[in-house]
Design a protein around this motif. Structure first.
Motif, PDB file in Angstrom:
ATOM      1  N   HIS A   1       0.823  -1.177   0.090  1.00 43.70           N
ATOM      2  CA  HIS A   1       0.198  -0.019  -0.196  1.00 43.70           C
ATOM      3  C   HIS A   1       0.925   1.403   0.138  1.00 43.70           C
ATOM      4  CE1 HIS A   1      -3.637  -2.279   0.535  1.00 43.70           C
ATOM      5  NE2 HIS A   1      -2.875  -2.996   1.839  1.00 43.70           N
ATOM      6  N   VAL A   2       2.105   1.201   0.293  1.00 37.87           N
ATOM      7  CA  VAL A   2       2.974   2.455   0.465  1.00 37.87           C
ATOM      8  C   VAL A   2       4.254   2.305  -0.665  1.00 37.87           C
ATOM      9  CG1 VAL A   2       4.168   3.813   2.023  1.00 37.87           C
ATOM     10  CG2 VAL A   2       2.216   2.589   2.791  1.00 37.87           C
ATOM     11  N   SER A   3       4.634   3.406  -1.334  1.00 36.19           N
ATOM     12  CA  SER A   3       5.681   3.272  -1.965  1.00 36.19           C
ATOM     13  C   SER A   3       6.411   4.723  -1.597  1.00 36.19           C
ATOM     14  CB  SER A   3       5.576   3.264  -3.560  1.00 36.19           C
ATOM     15  OG  SER A   3       4.915   4.346  -4.117  1.00 36.19           O
ATOM     16  N   LEU A   4       7.570   4.772  -1.797  1.00 35.13           N
ATOM     17  CA  LEU A   4       8.327   6.180  -1.790  1.00 35.13           C
ATOM     18  C   LEU A   4       9.293   6.180  -2.884  1.00 35.13           C
ATOM     19  CD1 LEU A   4       9.590   5.721   1.968  1.00 35.13           C
ATOM     20  CD2 LEU A   4       7.401   6.377   1.290  1.00 35.13           C
ATOM     21  N   THR A   5       9.093   7.315  -3.589  1.00 32.19           N
ATOM     22  CA  THR A   5       9.895   7.505  -4.877  1.00 32.19           C
ATOM     23  C   THR A   5      10.656   8.814  -4.789  1.00 32.19           C
ATOM     24  OG1 THR A   5       8.252   6.250  -6.141  1.00 32.19           O
ATOM     25  CG2 THR A   5       9.855   7.950  -7.276  1.00 32.19           C
ATOM     26  N   LEU A   6      11.893   8.636  -5.021  1.00 34.30           N
ATOM     27  CA  LEU A   6      12.713   9.832  -4.818  1.00 34.30           C
ATOM     28  C   LEU A   6      12.841  10.530  -6.578  1.00 34.30           C
ATOM     29  CD1 LEU A   6      15.861   8.568  -3.394  1.00 34.30           C
ATOM     30  CD2 LEU A   6      14.244   9.956  -2.327  1.00 34.30           C
ATOM     31  N   GLY A   7      12.177  12.095  -6.330  1.00 34.71           N
ATOM     32  CA  GLY A   7      12.111  12.647  -7.760  1.00 34.71           C
ATOM     33  C   GLY A   7      13.131  13.455  -7.741  1.00 34.71           C
ATOM     34  N   SER A   8      13.318  14.500  -8.715  1.00 39.35           N
ATOM     35  CA  SER A   8      14.426  15.455  -8.846  1.00 39.35           C
ATOM     36  C   SER A   8      14.592  16.406  -7.830  1.00 39.35           C
ATOM     37  CB  SER A   8      14.378  15.918 -10.300  1.00 39.35           C
ATOM     38  OG  SER A   8      13.071  16.825 -10.351  1.00 39.35           O
ATOM     39  N   ASP A   9      13.309  16.804  -7.226  1.00 42.31           N
ATOM     40  CA  ASP A   9      13.310  17.781  -6.128  1.00 42.31           C
ATOM     41  C   ASP A   9      12.552  17.597  -5.118  1.00 42.31           C
ATOM     42  OD1 ASP A   9      11.039  18.177  -7.454  1.00 42.31           O
ATOM     43  OD2 ASP A   9      11.521  20.011  -8.410  1.00 42.31           O
ATOM     44  N   SER A  10      11.874  16.232  -5.142  1.00 39.15           N
ATOM     45  CA  SER A  10      11.055  15.792  -3.971  1.00 39.15           C
ATOM     46  C   SER A  10      10.769  14.274  -3.797  1.00 39.15           C
ATOM     47  CB  SER A  10       9.530  16.278  -4.344  1.00 39.15           C
ATOM     48  OG  SER A  10       8.867  15.887  -5.597  1.00 39.15           O
ATOM     49  N   LEU A  11      10.331  14.061  -2.498  1.00 36.11           N
ATOM     50  CA  LEU A  11      10.134  12.637  -2.216  1.00 36.11           C
ATOM     51  C   LEU A  11       8.642  12.591  -2.376  1.00 36.11           C
ATOM     52  CD1 LEU A  11      10.451   9.948  -0.838  1.00 36.11           C
ATOM     53  CD2 LEU A  11      10.515  11.066   1.301  1.00 36.11           C
ATOM     54  N   VAL A  12       8.125  11.627  -3.304  1.00 31.67           N
ATOM     55  CA  VAL A  12       6.684  11.155  -3.604  1.00 31.67           C
ATOM     56  C   VAL A  12       6.358  10.076  -2.761  1.00 31.67           C
ATOM     57  CG1 VAL A  12       4.948  11.066  -5.608  1.00 31.67           C
ATOM     58  CG2 VAL A  12       7.039  12.667  -5.808  1.00 31.67           C
ATOM     59  N   ILE A  13       5.162  10.396  -2.250  1.00 28.98           N
ATOM     60  CA  ILE A  13       4.612   9.253  -1.277  1.00 28.98           C
ATOM     61  C   ILE A  13       3.551   8.793  -1.579  1.00 28.98           C
ATOM     62  CG2 ILE A  13       4.269   8.558   1.183  1.00 28.98           C
ATOM     63  CD1 ILE A  13       6.094  10.705   2.016  1.00 28.98           C
ATOM     64  N   VAL A  14       3.124   7.564  -2.131  1.00 30.68           N
ATOM     65  CA  VAL A  14       1.879   7.039  -2.322  1.00 30.68           C
ATOM     66  C   VAL A  14       1.475   5.989  -1.309  1.00 30.68           C
ATOM     67  CG1 VAL A  14       0.678   5.716  -4.405  1.00 30.68           C
ATOM     68  CG2 VAL A  14       2.213   7.222  -4.929  1.00 30.68           C
ATOM     69  N   GLU A  15       0.503   6.561  -0.673  1.00 30.54           N
ATOM     70  CA  GLU A  15      -0.378   5.564   0.468  1.00 30.54           C
ATOM     71  C   GLU A  15      -1.921   5.102   0.009  1.00 30.54           C
ATOM     72  OE1 GLU A  15       1.591   6.443   4.441  1.00 30.54           O
ATOM     73  OE2 GLU A  15       1.157   8.215   3.719  1.00 30.54           O
ATOM     74  N   SER A  16      -2.090   4.304  -0.273  1.00 31.68           N
ATOM     75  CA  SER A  16      -3.433   3.933  -0.687  1.00 31.68           C
ATOM     76  C   SER A  16      -4.194   4.745  -1.673  1.00 31.68           C
ATOM     77  CB  SER A  16      -4.077   3.706   0.864  1.00 31.68           C
ATOM     78  OG  SER A  16      -3.561   2.651   1.672  1.00 31.68           O
ATOM     79  N   LYS A  17      -3.394   5.132  -2.661  1.00 32.52           N
ATOM     80  CA  LYS A  17      -3.935   5.633  -3.648  1.00 32.52           C
ATOM     81  C   LYS A  17      -3.877   7.234  -3.525  1.00 32.52           C
ATOM     82  CE  LYS A  17      -6.736   2.117  -5.657  1.00 32.52           C
ATOM     83  NZ  LYS A  17      -8.041   1.657  -6.299  1.00 32.52           N
ATOM     84  N   GLU A  18      -3.602   7.627  -2.237  1.00 32.93           N
ATOM     85  CA  GLU A  18      -3.248   8.924  -1.962  1.00 32.93           C
ATOM     86  C   GLU A  18      -1.725   9.439  -2.186  1.00 32.93           C
ATOM     87  OE1 GLU A  18      -4.851  10.409   1.596  1.00 32.93           O
ATOM     88  OE2 GLU A  18      -6.897   9.743   1.306  1.00 32.93           O
ATOM     89  N   THR A  19      -1.563  10.616  -2.687  1.00 34.10           N
ATOM     90  CA  THR A  19      -0.052  10.937  -3.196  1.00 34.10           C
ATOM     91  C   THR A  19       0.348  12.347  -2.511  1.00 34.10           C
ATOM     92  OG1 THR A  19      -0.289   9.804  -5.119  1.00 34.10           O
ATOM     93  CG2 THR A  19       1.521  11.499  -4.949  1.00 34.10           C
ATOM     94  N   HIS A  20       1.153  12.533  -1.976  1.00 34.64           N
ATOM     95  CA  HIS A  20       1.840  13.556  -1.506  1.00 34.64           C
ATOM     96  C   HIS A  20       3.265  13.843  -1.409  1.00 34.64           C
ATOM     97  CE1 HIS A  20       2.035  11.366   2.222  1.00 34.64           C
ATOM     98  NE2 HIS A  20       2.903  12.213   2.571  1.00 34.64           N
ATOM     99  N   ALA A  21       3.799  14.864  -1.784  1.00 32.33           N
ATOM    100  CA  ALA A  21       5.199  15.009  -1.704  1.00 32.33           C
ATOM    101  C   ALA A  21       6.077  15.913  -0.713  1.00 32.33           C
ATOM    102  CB  ALA A  21       5.488  15.963  -3.124  1.00 32.33           C
ATOM    103  N   ILE A  22       7.053  15.754  -0.324  1.00 34.35           N
ATOM    104  CA  ILE A  22       7.942  16.105   0.678  1.00 34.35           C
ATOM    105  C   ILE A  22       9.104  16.936  -0.400  1.00 34.35           C
ATOM    106  CG2 ILE A  22       9.606  16.324   2.573  1.00 34.35           C
ATOM    107  CD1 ILE A  22       7.844  14.007   3.448  1.00 34.35           C
TER     108      ILE A  22
END
Length: 484
Positions: free
Chosen positions: A34-55
């Protein structure tokens, strides 16, 4: 928060609006189904149960794997101007350990780029800063950020005026990456001068950076280097900050030599600042009040002024700024620092006691209204007085305004500072210079150096390219847009 370090010209990238570009296939860590953490060029993208937010990666302070699992610590924006330390925690199975460790290493590389991690900080607090709240502000808003970034902190509270100079003079330059001043601009002034008193002054000033947690009324250093007047955001900028060479200037009065990092003023600005000490309770507003009172009196400040001018045309000054902005940031190496000669640099032009050099321009000063020499762009919040100033070009920016300028035009100048139109106004004279001498013609008045009062007597100034070091957000430019 936005990360101004990722653009070569110092401009910011908005992580919320930019399209996330994935790096490699191993930039995504699947914690569970249910959870994935992806490193983008300028943010950490977190997908949790189809909800997405970025740090924003700039806000990431630390990540580590322990028996309890993966912990990602970051500075979360809690208001428009403040951040608070927050942590994400995820359980990890043993089989994932190697992949998680590699992912953590990549996250930290992207979060800090070339900035020094786990900085060793000597934190000096002026207990009277921030109307007596500096220590509380540091402990509540800055200390948690430094702890989360795993900075090593040595805290000391000043006991008297000049104490920070004594601390800096005695400091072991191999024990710290930076001296952090929790104060207004007075404490950095003391620290630079303390480092300048060491037998190995040039090495000390190059090796130990100076930074500020804004706890005063002006907080110019924090606005220039961190782009904020917020304690928590400044702490984040320091934790992520780059060692950046900074021009310093030597000021001689009689046989005395001191260092300045920010500005020197004579005329209405110095008078409005130092002459309003009796209404310090008004905070930054006291300067505005003092300025308006003196403006209504049409006060002039006669002086003799001579300047070693390098650039006097405003368009040429703008071009100089653009050229500097597009240059590669200047970086020092430990080897180059170790080879620096002892003591402070020799004075190229001597002191105020010496004969005036023949190639200096004599500037009429009989009706001087304002003389202001700046080494940083912003002198207080929303006051970008020297928009063409850069950290390390070996030149200071000098602004002079005739005291006979009409009240209406003077008021317009004041309003145009915040809007960016001040620089181009016809009555505003701007020069890039490497040295100057100013001799007051009256017996009493005010001269301000970095916001501190110095004797009202003749003084001479010359600049030293890259003599000092600061921690800055961009590693190259001040947190301003430059001249229009």
């Amino acid at each position: 928060m936005t990360d101004s370090r990722r653009m070569p010209n110092g401009s910011s990238t908005n992580t919320e609006q930019s399209e996330t570009r994935y790096l490699q296939h191993d930039a995504t860590l699947v914690v569970d189904e249910h959870v994935s953490l992806t490193l983008g060029s300028d943010s950490l993208v977190i997908v949790e149960s189809k909800e997405t937010h970025a740090i924003a990666l700039y806000n990431a302070l630390n990540a580590e794997l322990s028996p309890a699992g993966l912990t990602v610590t970051y500075a979360k924006p809690v208001t428009k101007h403040d951040v608070s330390v927050t942590a994400l925690r995820y359980p990890i199975v043993h089989e994932q350990k190697e992949d998680v460790e590699a992912w953590v290493s990549k996250l930290l590389d992207l979060a800090y780029l070339d900035a020094k991690r786990k900085k060793k900080l000597k934190v000096i607090v002026n207990p009277y800063g921030g109307k007596g709240t500096a220590l509380h502000l540091y402990q509540k808003y800055a200390a948690p950020v430094f702890a989360a970034a795993q900075c090593q902190v040595d805290l000391e509270v000043t006991k008297h005026r000049g104490h920070a100079t004594e601390i800096a003079e005695k400091i072991d330059i191999n024990a710290y990456d930076a001296i952090v001043c929790c104060s207004g601009d007075g404490l950095p002034y003391e620290v630079f001068n303390g480092l300048g008193k060491k037998p190995n002054a040039q090495e000390a000033l190059a090796k130990v950076a100076v930074a500020m947690i804004p706890c005063g009324s002006g907080n110019a250093m924090a606005w220039n280097l961190c782009g904020t007047g917020s304690v928590s955001v400044a702490a984040l900028a320091i934790a992520k900050g780059y060692h950046t060479p900074l021009d310093l200037v030597s000021i001689t009065q009689g046989n005395t030599r001191t260092l300045s990092f920010l500005s020197q003023s004579f005329g209405i600005v110095a008078d409005s600042d130092l002459g309003t000490d009796n209404i310090r309770w008004m905070g930054a507003h006291r300067f505005t009040y003092g300025f308006l009172v003196r403006l209504m009196r049409r006060t002039i400040y006669p002086c003799d002024l001579a300047v070693k001018v390098e650039i006097s045309d405003k368009e040429a000054i703008k071009e100089h700024y653009r050229t500097y902005a597009n240059m590669e940031p200047l970086k020092r190496t430990p080897e180059s620092i170790a080879k620096l000669p002892p003591g402070l640099p020799q004075l190229k032009y001597g002191t105020v006691m010496d004969k005036l050099p023949d190639d200096w321009a004599v500037i009429p000063g009989e009706t001087m209204g304002n003389f202001y020499a700046g080494n940083m762009a912003i002198v207080s919040k929303d006051t970008n007085f020297f928009p063409a100033s850069v950290p390390c070009d070996g030149m200071m920016d000098i602004v002079t305004i005739d005291g006979n300028t009409s009240r209406a035009e003077s008021l317009k100048m004041m309003l145009e500072i915040a809007d960016g139109g001040f620089f181009d106004m016809p009555d505003v004279e701007v020069r890039k210079a490497t040295a100057y001498r100013l001799v007051p013609r009256e017996k009493e008045g005010y001269i301000s150096v970095d916001g501190e009062q110095v004797p009202f007597e003749a003084f001479q100034v010359e600049i030293h390219k890259g003599l000092g070091t600061v921690l800055s957000k961009s590693g190259h430019l001040y947190e301003t847009g430059g001249p229009r």
